[in-house]
Design a protein around this motif. Structure first.
Motif, PDB file in Angstrom:
ATOM      1  N   GLY A  68       0.816  -1.207   0.000  1.00 38.54           N
ATOM      2  CA  GLY A  68       0.000   0.000   0.000  1.00 38.54           C
ATOM      3  C   GLY A  68       0.848   1.254   0.000  1.00 38.54           C
ATOM      4  O   GLY A  68       2.060   1.218  -0.230  1.00 38.54           O
ATOM      5  N   ARG A  69       0.208   2.367   0.267  1.00 41.98           N
ATOM      6  CA  ARG A  69       0.916   3.644   0.328  1.00 41.98           C
ATOM      7  C   ARG A  69       1.774   3.719   1.582  1.00 41.98           C
ATOM      8  O   ARG A  69       1.462   3.079   2.601  1.00 41.98           O
ATOM      9  CB  ARG A  69      -0.075   4.804   0.346  1.00 41.98           C
ATOM     10  CG  ARG A  69      -0.893   4.938  -0.903  1.00 41.98           C
ATOM     11  CD  ARG A  69      -1.790   6.157  -0.854  1.00 41.98           C
ATOM     12  NE  ARG A  69      -1.001   7.395  -0.911  1.00 41.98           N
ATOM     13  CZ  ARG A  69      -1.524   8.604  -1.046  1.00 41.98           C
ATOM     14  NH1 ARG A  69      -2.852   8.733  -1.121  1.00 41.98           N
ATOM     15  NH2 ARG A  69      -0.772   9.679  -1.100  1.00 41.98           N
ATOM     16  N   ARG A 109      13.796  10.544   2.100  1.00 48.98           N
ATOM     17  CA  ARG A 109      12.905   9.381   2.145  1.00 48.98           C
ATOM     18  C   ARG A 109      12.307   9.090   0.774  1.00 48.98           C
ATOM     19  O   ARG A 109      12.240   7.930   0.331  1.00 48.98           O
ATOM     20  CB  ARG A 109      11.797   9.645   3.173  1.00 48.98           C
ATOM     21  CG  ARG A 109      11.098   8.374   3.689  1.00 48.98           C
ATOM     22  CD  ARG A 109       9.899   7.976   2.870  1.00 48.98           C
ATOM     23  NE  ARG A 109       8.851   8.971   2.871  1.00 48.98           N
ATOM     24  CZ  ARG A 109       7.836   8.985   2.017  1.00 48.98           C
ATOM     25  NH1 ARG A 109       7.758   8.067   1.057  1.00 48.98           N
ATOM     26  NH2 ARG A 109       6.910   9.929   2.063  1.00 48.98           N
ATOM     27  N   LEU A 110      11.909  10.136   0.071  1.00 49.00           N
ATOM     28  CA  LEU A 110      11.349   9.961  -1.260  1.00 49.00           C
ATOM     29  C   LEU A 110      12.374   9.360  -2.222  1.00 49.00           C
ATOM     30  O   LEU A 110      12.068   8.453  -2.994  1.00 49.00           O
ATOM     31  CB  LEU A 110      10.847  11.298  -1.809  1.00 49.00           C
ATOM     32  CG  LEU A 110       9.541  11.837  -1.209  1.00 49.00           C
ATOM     33  CD1 LEU A 110       9.261  13.243  -1.718  1.00 49.00           C
ATOM     34  CD2 LEU A 110       8.377  10.917  -1.513  1.00 49.00           C
ATOM     35  N   LYS A 111      13.604   9.876  -2.163  1.00 49.09           N
ATOM     36  CA  LYS A 111      14.655   9.360  -3.053  1.00 49.09           C
ATOM     37  C   LYS A 111      14.930   7.886  -2.780  1.00 49.09           C
ATOM     38  O   LYS A 111      15.068   7.074  -3.702  1.00 49.09           O
ATOM     39  CB  LYS A 111      15.937  10.170  -2.884  1.00 49.09           C
ATOM     40  CG  LYS A 111      17.057   9.736  -3.841  1.00 49.09           C
ATOM     41  CD  LYS A 111      18.294  10.584  -3.663  1.00 49.09           C
ATOM     42  CE  LYS A 111      19.348  10.202  -4.707  1.00 49.09           C
ATOM     43  NZ  LYS A 111      19.666   8.781  -4.744  1.00 49.09           N
ATOM     44  N   GLU A 112      14.982   7.533  -1.503  1.00 49.92           N
ATOM     45  CA  GLU A 112      15.230   6.139  -1.133  1.00 49.92           C
ATOM     46  C   GLU A 112      14.111   5.233  -1.639  1.00 49.92           C
ATOM     47  O   GLU A 112      14.370   4.159  -2.204  1.00 49.92           O
ATOM     48  CB  GLU A 112      15.350   6.027   0.386  1.00 49.92           C
ATOM     49  CG  GLU A 112      15.618   4.616   0.875  1.00 49.92           C
ATOM     50  CD  GLU A 112      15.695   4.533   2.394  1.00 49.92           C
ATOM     51  OE1 GLU A 112      15.606   3.413   2.930  1.00 49.92           O
ATOM     52  OE2 GLU A 112      15.843   5.588   3.052  1.00 49.92           O
ATOM     53  N   ASP A 113      12.859   5.671  -1.459  1.00 48.76           N
ATOM     54  CA  ASP A 113      11.719   4.859  -1.900  1.00 48.76           C
ATOM     55  C   ASP A 113      11.664   4.749  -3.424  1.00 48.76           C
ATOM     56  O   ASP A 113      11.396   3.676  -3.970  1.00 48.76           O
ATOM     57  CB  ASP A 113      10.412   5.457  -1.377  1.00 48.76           C
ATOM     58  CG  ASP A 113      10.231   5.237   0.117  1.00 48.76           C
ATOM     59  OD1 ASP A 113      11.064   4.534   0.721  1.00 48.76           O
ATOM     60  OD2 ASP A 113       9.257   5.777   0.685  1.00 48.76           O
ATOM     61  N   VAL A 114      11.909   5.863  -4.107  1.00 44.25           N
ATOM     62  CA  VAL A 114      11.872   5.846  -5.572  1.00 44.25           C
ATOM     63  C   VAL A 114      12.969   4.946  -6.126  1.00 44.25           C
ATOM     64  O   VAL A 114      12.735   4.147  -7.048  1.00 44.25           O
ATOM     65  CB  VAL A 114      12.005   7.279  -6.133  1.00 44.25           C
ATOM     66  CG1 VAL A 114      12.264   7.244  -7.642  1.00 44.25           C
ATOM     67  CG2 VAL A 114      10.743   8.085  -5.840  1.00 44.25           C
ATOM     68  N   LEU A 117      11.995   1.317  -5.716  1.00 40.95           N
ATOM     69  CA  LEU A 117      10.947   0.900  -6.651  1.00 40.95           C
ATOM     70  C   LEU A 117      11.462   0.829  -8.084  1.00 40.95           C
ATOM     71  O   LEU A 117      11.061  -0.040  -8.859  1.00 40.95           O
ATOM     72  CB  LEU A 117       9.757   1.854  -6.556  1.00 40.95           C
ATOM     73  CG  LEU A 117       8.928   1.737  -5.269  1.00 40.95           C
ATOM     74  CD1 LEU A 117       7.952   2.896  -5.128  1.00 40.95           C
ATOM     75  CD2 LEU A 117       8.178   0.410  -5.229  1.00 40.95           C
ATOM     76  N   LYS A 118      12.356   1.744  -8.445  1.00 32.80           N
ATOM     77  CA  LYS A 118      12.938   1.691  -9.796  1.00 32.80           C
ATOM     78  C   LYS A 118      13.753   0.416  -9.989  1.00 32.80           C
ATOM     79  O   LYS A 118      13.768  -0.159 -11.084  1.00 32.80           O
ATOM     80  CB  LYS A 118      13.818   2.918 -10.018  1.00 32.80           C
ATOM     81  CG  LYS A 118      13.044   4.174 -10.379  1.00 32.80           C
ATOM     82  CD  LYS A 118      13.982   5.325 -10.690  1.00 32.80           C
ATOM     83  CE  LYS A 118      13.215   6.545 -11.160  1.00 32.80           C
ATOM     84  NZ  LYS A 118      14.113   7.706 -11.432  1.00 32.80           N
ATOM     85  N   ALA A 119      14.422  -0.018  -8.941  1.00 28.66           N
ATOM     86  CA  ALA A 119      15.174  -1.267  -9.030  1.00 28.66           C
ATOM     87  C   ALA A 119      14.228  -2.453  -9.187  1.00 28.66           C
ATOM     88  O   ALA A 119      14.559  -3.454  -9.826  1.00 28.66           O
ATOM     89  CB  ALA A 119      16.034  -1.435  -7.781  1.00 28.66           C
ATOM     90  N   VAL A 131       4.901   6.385  -3.242  1.00 22.24           N
ATOM     91  CA  VAL A 131       5.978   7.011  -2.463  1.00 22.24           C
ATOM     92  C   VAL A 131       5.487   8.170  -1.607  1.00 22.24           C
ATOM     93  O   VAL A 131       6.241   8.724  -0.820  1.00 22.24           O
ATOM     94  CB  VAL A 131       7.127   7.494  -3.381  1.00 22.24           C
ATOM     95  CG1 VAL A 131       7.819   6.314  -4.036  1.00 22.24           C
ATOM     96  CG2 VAL A 131       6.635   8.474  -4.423  1.00 22.24           C
ATOM     97  N   THR A 132       4.215   8.542  -1.751  1.00 28.36           N
ATOM     98  CA  THR A 132       3.681   9.650  -0.955  1.00 28.36           C
ATOM     99  C   THR A 132       2.641   9.130   0.041  1.00 28.36           C
ATOM    100  O   THR A 132       1.899   8.206  -0.263  1.00 28.36           O
ATOM    101  CB  THR A 132       3.019  10.715  -1.848  1.00 28.36           C
ATOM    102  OG1 THR A 132       1.985  10.099  -2.637  1.00 28.36           O
ATOM    103  CG2 THR A 132       4.046  11.361  -2.771  1.00 28.36           C
TER     104      THR A 132
END
Length: 204
Positions: A68-69, A109-114, A117-119, A131-132
């Motif tokens: 989830g979010r 935190r956003l950079k880490e999550d993105v 997910l990109k990986a 990510v939000t």
């Protein structure tokens, strides 16, 4: 003097009985009669046991489930009651992080999550809702795009075909209310229950 204040006392008592007792009881009775599931909290059961609510998100971390979010809710620190610790989807403490767009903590935190997910799925853009956090921190739904983005990871973890999972997402996507209000959405708990059921049917 009593004659002057008697009407005010009668009015106060009457309105208290009407608005504080009769009206709430009437609304509760009507809700139980016409919307019993919603009145009980939109609870979701599995094998006769309540496992959650359709209105409150749950944290799923395992790769074989849809996630989830992010949730920014907190709980008291067991070691120090004057402090808080992260407690995702804590229904007793609904709220957001209140971090603004210039917050370094939020940006990190956003950079880490993105990046994570990109990986996971490098061929697709990362949907914003993955990510939000929502304002409540308890959002039970994600966008169909957010669910479809996770299909490759779930398919790999479960050994299921991506086409099967995409169809499962489509089957569990709710449209706009009466076709105009809100956005299409996928309830993560309901989707994961359907996912488990689909996996069990494949085994048998």
């Amino acid at each position: 003097m009593l004659r002057e204040i008697r009407p005010a006392i009668v009015l106060l008592v009457g309105l208290t009985l009407i608005t504080g007792l009769a009206y709430p009881l009437a609304m509760t009775g009507l809700a139980d009669a016409f919307f019993p599931k919603q009145a009980a909290g939109s609870l979701i059961e599995k094998d006769g046991k309540v496992i959650g609510s359709a209105l409150i998100g749950q944290e799923f971390k395992d790769d074989k489930y849809f996630h989830g979010r992010p949730s920014a809710t907190t709980a008291p620190d067991p070691a120090d009651a004057s402090k808080t610790v992260p407690a995702p989807d804590n229904a007793a403490n609904s709220g957001g992080s209140n971090l603004g767009p210039t917050s370094k903590a939020l940006a990190d935190r956003l950079k880490e999550d993105v990046d994570k997910l990109k990986a996971e799925n490098p061929s697709q853009p990362v949907p914003a809702d993955l990510v939000t956090t929502s304002a409540s921190g308890l959002d039970p739904d994600i966008s169909p795009e957010g669910a479809l983005f996770q299909v490759p990871r779930v398919a790999k973890a479960r050994g299921m075909s991506e086409d099967t999972l995409r169809q499962l997402v489509a089957d569990n996507t709710s449209g706009r209310l009466i076709g105009i209000f809100g956005e299409p959405r996928v309830n993560v708990l309901a989707l994961n229950l359907a996912l488990d059921a689909a996996g069990q049917s494949r085994v048998h």
